[in-house]
Design a protein around this motif. Sequence first.
Motif, PDB file in Angstrom:
ATOM      1  N   TYR A 186       1.137  -0.873  -0.029  1.00 48.25           N
ATOM      2  CA  TYR A 186      -0.345   0.321  -0.086  1.00 48.25           C
ATOM      3  C   TYR A 186       0.484   1.031  -0.117  1.00 48.25           C
ATOM      4  O   TYR A 186       1.520   1.404   0.890  1.00 48.25           O
ATOM      5  CB  TYR A 186      -1.099  -0.281   1.175  1.00 48.25           C
ATOM      6  N   ASN A 187       0.968   1.965  -1.173  1.00 53.50           N
ATOM      7  CA  ASN A 187       1.339   3.402  -1.426  1.00 53.50           C
ATOM      8  C   ASN A 187       0.926   4.947   0.014  1.00 53.50           C
ATOM      9  O   ASN A 187      -0.284   4.801  -0.608  1.00 53.50           O
ATOM     10  CB  ASN A 187       2.013   3.676  -2.637  1.00 53.50           C
ATOM     11  N   LYS A 188       1.893   5.080   1.148  1.00 49.60           N
ATOM     12  CA  LYS A 188       1.397   5.842   1.955  1.00 49.60           C
ATOM     13  C   LYS A 188       0.664   7.122   0.948  1.00 49.60           C
ATOM     14  O   LYS A 188       0.252   7.802   1.640  1.00 49.60           O
ATOM     15  CB  LYS A 188       1.728   5.688   2.766  1.00 49.60           C
ATOM     16  N   ASP A 189       1.957   7.251  -0.140  1.00 51.89           N
ATOM     17  CA  ASP A 189       1.588   8.857  -0.495  1.00 51.89           C
ATOM     18  C   ASP A 189       0.750   9.064  -1.498  1.00 51.89           C
ATOM     19  O   ASP A 189       0.507   9.650  -1.772  1.00 51.89           O
ATOM     20  CB  ASP A 189       2.494   9.318  -1.412  1.00 51.89           C
ATOM     21  N   THR A 190      -0.017   8.079  -2.432  1.00 45.21           N
ATOM     22  CA  THR A 190      -0.915   7.911  -3.705  1.00 45.21           C
ATOM     23  C   THR A 190      -2.004   7.094  -3.243  1.00 45.21           C
ATOM     24  O   THR A 190      -3.179   7.123  -3.673  1.00 45.21           O
ATOM     25  CB  THR A 190       0.102   7.534  -4.853  1.00 45.21           C
ATOM     26  N   SER A 191      -1.147   6.005  -1.784  1.00 46.22           N
ATOM     27  CA  SER A 191      -3.120   5.577  -1.785  1.00 46.22           C
ATOM     28  C   SER A 191      -3.259   4.141  -2.915  1.00 46.22           C
ATOM     29  O   SER A 191      -4.209   3.376  -3.025  1.00 46.22           O
ATOM     30  CB  SER A 191      -5.223   5.656  -1.416  1.00 46.22           C
ATOM     31  N   ARG A 192      -2.202   3.497  -3.540  1.00 45.50           N
ATOM     32  CA  ARG A 192      -1.930   2.575  -5.011  1.00 45.50           C
ATOM     33  C   ARG A 192      -1.889   1.465  -3.710  1.00 45.50           C
ATOM     34  O   ARG A 192      -1.454   1.646  -3.112  1.00 45.50           O
ATOM     35  CB  ARG A 192      -1.357   3.124  -5.955  1.00 45.50           C
ATOM     36  N   ILE A 193      -2.302   0.241  -4.819  1.00 47.33           N
ATOM     37  CA  ILE A 193      -2.228  -1.100  -3.960  1.00 47.33           C
ATOM     38  C   ILE A 193      -1.991  -1.700  -4.801  1.00 47.33           C
ATOM     39  O   ILE A 193      -1.795  -2.464  -5.822  1.00 47.33           O
ATOM     40  CB  ILE A 193      -3.056  -1.492  -3.741  1.00 47.33           C
ATOM     41  N   LYS A 194      -0.544  -2.315  -5.071  1.00 47.90           N
ATOM     42  CA  LYS A 194       0.306  -3.554  -5.632  1.00 47.90           C
ATOM     43  C   LYS A 194       0.374  -4.971  -5.201  1.00 47.90           C
ATOM     44  O   LYS A 194       0.572  -4.645  -3.733  1.00 47.90           O
ATOM     45  CB  LYS A 194       1.440  -3.464  -5.972  1.00 47.90           C
ATOM     46  N   ILE A 195      -0.182  -6.293  -5.492  1.00 42.93           N
ATOM     47  CA  ILE A 195       0.011  -7.076  -4.811  1.00 42.93           C
ATOM     48  C   ILE A 195       1.100  -7.833  -5.027  1.00 42.93           C
ATOM     49  O   ILE A 195       1.389  -7.991  -7.179  1.00 42.93           O
ATOM     50  CB  ILE A 195      -1.314  -7.966  -4.881  1.00 42.93           C
ATOM     51  N   LYS A 196       2.313  -8.736  -4.504  1.00 44.86           N
ATOM     52  CA  LYS A 196       2.876  -9.108  -5.896  1.00 44.86           C
ATOM     53  C   LYS A 196       3.086 -10.700  -5.022  1.00 44.86           C
ATOM     54  O   LYS A 196       3.063 -10.828  -4.155  1.00 44.86           O
ATOM     55  CB  LYS A 196       4.357  -9.001  -4.809  1.00 44.86           C
ATOM     56  N   THR A 197       2.585 -11.770  -6.096  1.00 50.93           N
ATOM     57  CA  THR A 197       3.197 -13.434  -5.543  1.00 50.93           C
ATOM     58  C   THR A 197       4.840 -13.474  -5.381  1.00 50.93           C
ATOM     59  O   THR A 197       5.349 -13.336  -6.600  1.00 50.93           O
ATOM     60  CB  THR A 197       2.505 -14.257  -6.627  1.00 50.93           C
ATOM     61  N   ILE A 198       5.382 -14.185  -3.988  1.00 52.08           N
ATOM     62  CA  ILE A 198       6.290 -14.686  -3.581  1.00 52.08           C
ATOM     63  C   ILE A 198       6.833 -15.577  -4.179  1.00 52.08           C
ATOM     64  O   ILE A 198       5.383 -16.783  -3.773  1.00 52.08           O
ATOM     65  CB  ILE A 198       6.365 -14.483  -1.950  1.00 52.08           C
ATOM     66  N   ASN A 199       7.602 -16.621  -4.520  1.00 52.28           N
ATOM     67  CA  ASN A 199       8.099 -17.319  -4.582  1.00 52.28           C
ATOM     68  C   ASN A 199       8.185 -18.352  -4.043  1.00 52.28           C
ATOM     69  O   ASN A 199       8.768 -18.382  -2.318  1.00 52.28           O
ATOM     70  CB  ASN A 199       9.807 -17.528  -5.525  1.00 52.28           C
ATOM     71  N   SER A 200       8.275 -19.664  -4.321  1.00 49.06           N
ATOM     72  CA  SER A 200       8.145 -20.624  -3.121  1.00 49.06           C
ATOM     73  C   SER A 200       9.138 -21.037  -2.320  1.00 49.06           C
ATOM     74  O   SER A 200       9.532 -21.160  -1.215  1.00 49.06           O
ATOM     75  CB  SER A 200       6.967 -21.963  -3.419  1.00 49.06           C
ATOM     76  N   TYR A 201      10.189 -20.942  -2.907  1.00 52.06           N
ATOM     77  CA  TYR A 201      11.625 -20.902  -2.816  1.00 52.06           C
ATOM     78  C   TYR A 201      12.389 -20.342  -1.099  1.00 52.06           C
ATOM     79  O   TYR A 201      12.766 -20.254  -0.643  1.00 52.06           O
ATOM     80  CB  TYR A 201      12.712 -21.011  -3.993  1.00 52.06           C
ATOM     81  N   MET A 202      11.399 -18.723  -1.275  1.00 49.77           N
ATOM     82  CA  MET A 202      11.427 -18.147  -0.562  1.00 49.77           C
ATOM     83  C   MET A 202      11.350 -18.591   1.176  1.00 49.77           C
ATOM     84  O   MET A 202      12.084 -17.942   2.278  1.00 49.77           O
ATOM     85  CB  MET A 202      10.425 -16.288  -0.453  1.00 49.77           C
ATOM     86  N   LYS A 203      10.563 -20.151   1.291  1.00 52.48           N
ATOM     87  CA  LYS A 203      10.180 -20.641   2.383  1.00 52.48           C
ATOM     88  C   LYS A 203      11.948 -21.083   3.155  1.00 52.48           C
ATOM     89  O   LYS A 203      12.026 -21.216   3.847  1.00 52.48           O
ATOM     90  CB  LYS A 203       9.380 -21.125   2.210  1.00 52.48           C
ATOM     91  N   SER A 204      12.706 -21.772   1.907  1.00 47.08           N
ATOM     92  CA  SER A 204      13.526 -22.279   2.260  1.00 47.08           C
ATOM     93  C   SER A 204      14.579 -21.092   2.975  1.00 47.08           C
ATOM     94  O   SER A 204      15.314 -21.644   3.272  1.00 47.08           O
ATOM     95  CB  SER A 204      13.967 -23.103   0.822  1.00 47.08           C
ATOM     96  N   ASP A 205      14.964 -20.177   2.410  1.00 46.03           N
ATOM     97  CA  ASP A 205      15.578 -18.635   2.608  1.00 46.03           C
ATOM     98  C   ASP A 205      15.480 -18.763   4.237  1.00 46.03           C
ATOM     99  O   ASP A 205      15.798 -18.183   5.076  1.00 46.03           O
ATOM    100  CB  ASP A 205      15.449 -17.872   1.455  1.00 46.03           C
ATOM    101  N   ALA A 206      14.037 -18.231   4.168  1.00 43.89           N
ATOM    102  CA  ALA A 206      13.526 -18.034   5.578  1.00 43.89           C
ATOM    103  C   ALA A 206      13.842 -19.293   6.744  1.00 43.89           C
ATOM    104  O   ALA A 206      14.474 -18.604   7.513  1.00 43.89           O
ATOM    105  CB  ALA A 206      11.858 -17.716   6.087  1.00 43.89           C
ATOM    106  N   ILE A 207      13.646 -20.475   6.100  1.00 48.11           N
ATOM    107  CA  ILE A 207      14.361 -21.270   7.830  1.00 48.11           C
ATOM    108  C   ILE A 207      15.705 -20.780   7.365  1.00 48.11           C
ATOM    109  O   ILE A 207      16.049 -21.598   8.628  1.00 48.11           O
ATOM    110  CB  ILE A 207      13.559 -23.103   6.835  1.00 48.11           C
ATOM    111  N   ALA A 208      16.544 -21.088   6.532  1.00 46.49           N
ATOM    112  CA  ALA A 208      17.819 -21.142   6.390  1.00 46.49           C
ATOM    113  C   ALA A 208      18.518 -19.808   7.397  1.00 46.49           C
ATOM    114  O   ALA A 208      18.990 -19.556   8.218  1.00 46.49           O
ATOM    115  CB  ALA A 208      18.391 -20.851   5.016  1.00 46.49           C
ATOM    116  N   TYR A 209      17.837 -18.274   7.116  1.00 52.96           N
ATOM    117  CA  TYR A 209      18.218 -17.255   8.017  1.00 52.96           C
ATOM    118  C   TYR A 209      17.746 -18.123   9.343  1.00 52.96           C
ATOM    119  O   TYR A 209      18.512 -17.852  10.609  1.00 52.96           O
ATOM    120  CB  TYR A 209      16.969 -16.453   7.503  1.00 52.96           C
ATOM    121  N   TRP A 210      16.163 -18.366   9.690  1.00 47.44           N
ATOM    122  CA  TRP A 210      15.956 -18.341  11.116  1.00 47.44           C
ATOM    123  C   TRP A 210      17.358 -19.490  12.021  1.00 47.44           C
ATOM    124  O   TRP A 210      17.188 -18.977  12.555  1.00 47.44           O
ATOM    125  CB  TRP A 210      14.874 -18.910  10.990  1.00 47.44           C
ATOM    126  N   GLU A 211      17.244 -20.959  11.016  1.00 46.88           N
ATOM    127  CA  GLU A 211      18.865 -21.663  11.802  1.00 46.88           C
ATOM    128  C   GLU A 211      19.754 -21.006  11.825  1.00 46.88           C
ATOM    129  O   GLU A 211      20.597 -21.463  12.550  1.00 46.88           O
ATOM    130  CB  GLU A 211      18.339 -22.799  10.257  1.00 46.88           C
TER     131      GLU A 211
END
Length: 262
Positions: A186-211
């Motif tokens: 949500y753009n606080k300056d213009t109130s525009r909204i964009k939705i970004k779909t996240i690649n599933s490989y980011m779940k592996s990156d998240a696990i690696a970060y927390w580990e």
Amino acid sequence: MFDEIYDNYINKQSNLYLKKRLKTKKTGWFSASTAGSCFKKQYYEMVGTVETDKPNNEAMRKMRLGTIVHKDFEESMKDALKKESKNSTLKFFIEYPIEIPDLKVHGTLDCAIYDESRNILTIGDLKTIGSYPYKLRFGREKSKNISKVSTNYELQVSTYTIGLVKEIENTISDEIKYVDMQLIFYNKDTSRIKIKTINSYMKSDAIAYWEDLNDFIDEAMVAVPDGKLIRDIKPNSCVNVPTQQWECNYCRFRSLCQKESE
């Protein structure tokens, strides 16, 4: 005069939120919303260190705006839920608590919708950002700005996804057919909204970060239980302290970090 009144109100609300957050915080656990952050900052947060560098009034106003938009988003999800029939196969998770014990991570996701009939889960995490970071992500030259864009938001929504997927799959005793992770910008300056779909490989990156974070703190605490090894680390003298150069400028423990690492 009026700005002072508003700033005082915002600070009051912020203090109330912090008190509420401290009541639900698990000792020795990390917050999912801090995914991708500096390891030393994570240590300070984990042990309940008092902040030494609180945001100024302008920063507090920006965060308050984000809080208001998040509340509206939450209410919109609740309104959508009310419109669903009793026979609906959609299950809503709104401001839903998530725990991942093996990673010592907990947090609250914004919203998720699980379609039981199709066995599909959609998770949404709302982010309010200014025009500049919005332009970096969605502007005409977004491909050239990839290196300037942090992946912390992607790691956060991936962390929530890991926790919720595990909970649902334990309940249905089966694997979810498809998981759609979305960041709602949500753009606080213009109130525009964009939705970004996240690649599933980011779940592996998240696990690696927390580990990696758990290993970093566990090893340091075994060597010196009072955490001095971590407190003595100077910024940029160790991997992931900080994880990104801009972090130190906005860190709420900046003064303490500098003092302890001298």
